[in-house]
Design a protein around this motif. Structure first.
Motif: not given
Length: 295
Positions: A72-79, A97-106
């Motif tokens: 899983a990839i969790k985006t903690e910050q995008n600034k 538009f990055n919000i839907p991909l802030e947490y992805i299980r791959l």
């Protein structure tokens, strides 16, 4: 940190020295990464876009089997750290538009490449919520129609989006669970979106060399445009740019990246990458990534 790596020496010491074969296995546990993204769009010597974005990713490895790796990839910050005044609003808007991909299980294949997205429905639900909330005021804006259509497509089926993204391609590089010998070069194909001619995808030849140096694995990736017929792009150039940047059209698009992995533990330590797309010397886009493990 406990060992997460299996290194297989050749039984014959003499053969081992000569062949230098090794196997890299995927790390278990949780790792965090700083990612710095720099973009520059230069037109006639002027920076129309000159931005730096700081991202923090948390990588959680959930399961490792003989055939697949679940992460899983969790985006903690995008600034956005800095940008030109003319593009500030556009970049801040694009972050939505990055919000839907802030947490992805791959689901990764055993080599470490992206094979499937396991929470696709959750991603699409987040996109639908964005349209009802943050993006609601743009619903009747005809200039936004294409963006909404593209969003519906990308967030309902996001696998190709990730597989055609150079950041995800390099971060989830297929370097694991295979016998590798120093100086080996593997050739693949890769496709990504043009930055100068939006909506057009460029095919690349992807070559890769892997070397072991003491306790480090060095991976060099090179991407060079596969296509030789640029007539379609030239038509777009003449329509959109010629009056600004002149008659000359000499297209090129390439990327070089260097990554360092810790051999015993198997984790990525650092990646630097630079992509440059040029229509000519007066019109080019440079995209750079710096990925580094947070220790």
């Amino acid at each position: 940190m406990s060992s997460r790596f299996k290194f297989f020496d050749e039984e014959n010491t003499k053969d081992s020295v000569q062949s230098s074969k090794f196997i890299l296995t995927y790390p278990l546990g949780k790792l965090r990464y700083n990612i710095l993204v720099s973009q520059n769009l230069n037109v006639n010597g002027r920076n129309f876009v000159n931005s730096r974005t700081h991202i923090i990713w948390s990588l959680i490895v959930e399961d490792v089997t003989s055939e697949n790796i679940i992460v899983a990839i969790k985006t903690e910050q995008n600034k956005v750290l800095n940008t030109t005044p003319d593009s500030t609003d556009l970049l801040n808007f694009s972050l939505i538009f990055n919000i839907p991909l802030e947490y992805i299980r791959l689901k990764l294949n055993k080599y470490g490449g992206i094979e499937d997205i396991m929470n696709q429905n959750e991603i699409f639900d987040k996109w639908r919520q964005l349209k009802k909330n943050e993006l609601l005021k743009y619903r009747d804006d005809m200039s936004m129609k294409g963006i909404f259509t593209a969003g519906d497509l990308e967030f309902s089926s996001s696998l190709k989006v990730l597989q055609q993204n150079i950041l995800y391609t390099l971060f989830f590089n297929d370097v694991y669970n295979k016998e590798i010998e120093n100086n080996i070069s593997n050739k693949h194909t890769f496709k990504t979106n043009s930055k100068l001619f939006q909506g057009n995808f460029i095919d690349f030849n992807h070559s890769q060399s892997i070397n072991k140096n003491d306790d480090k694995i060095n991976v060099n990736d090179s991407f060079l445009q596969k296509m030789t017929d640029f007539s379609n792009l030239k038509k777009l150039y003449e329509k959109d740019y010629k009056v600004i940047t002149g008659d000359n059209f000499s297209y090129s698009y390439g990327c070089n990246a260097t990554s360092i992995y810790e051999a015993k533990e198997g984790y990525l330590e650092k990646t630097t990458a630079r992509m440059e797309e040029k229509a000519n010397n007066a019109l080019f886009h440079i995209l750079q990534y710096q990925i580094e493990l947070i220790k």
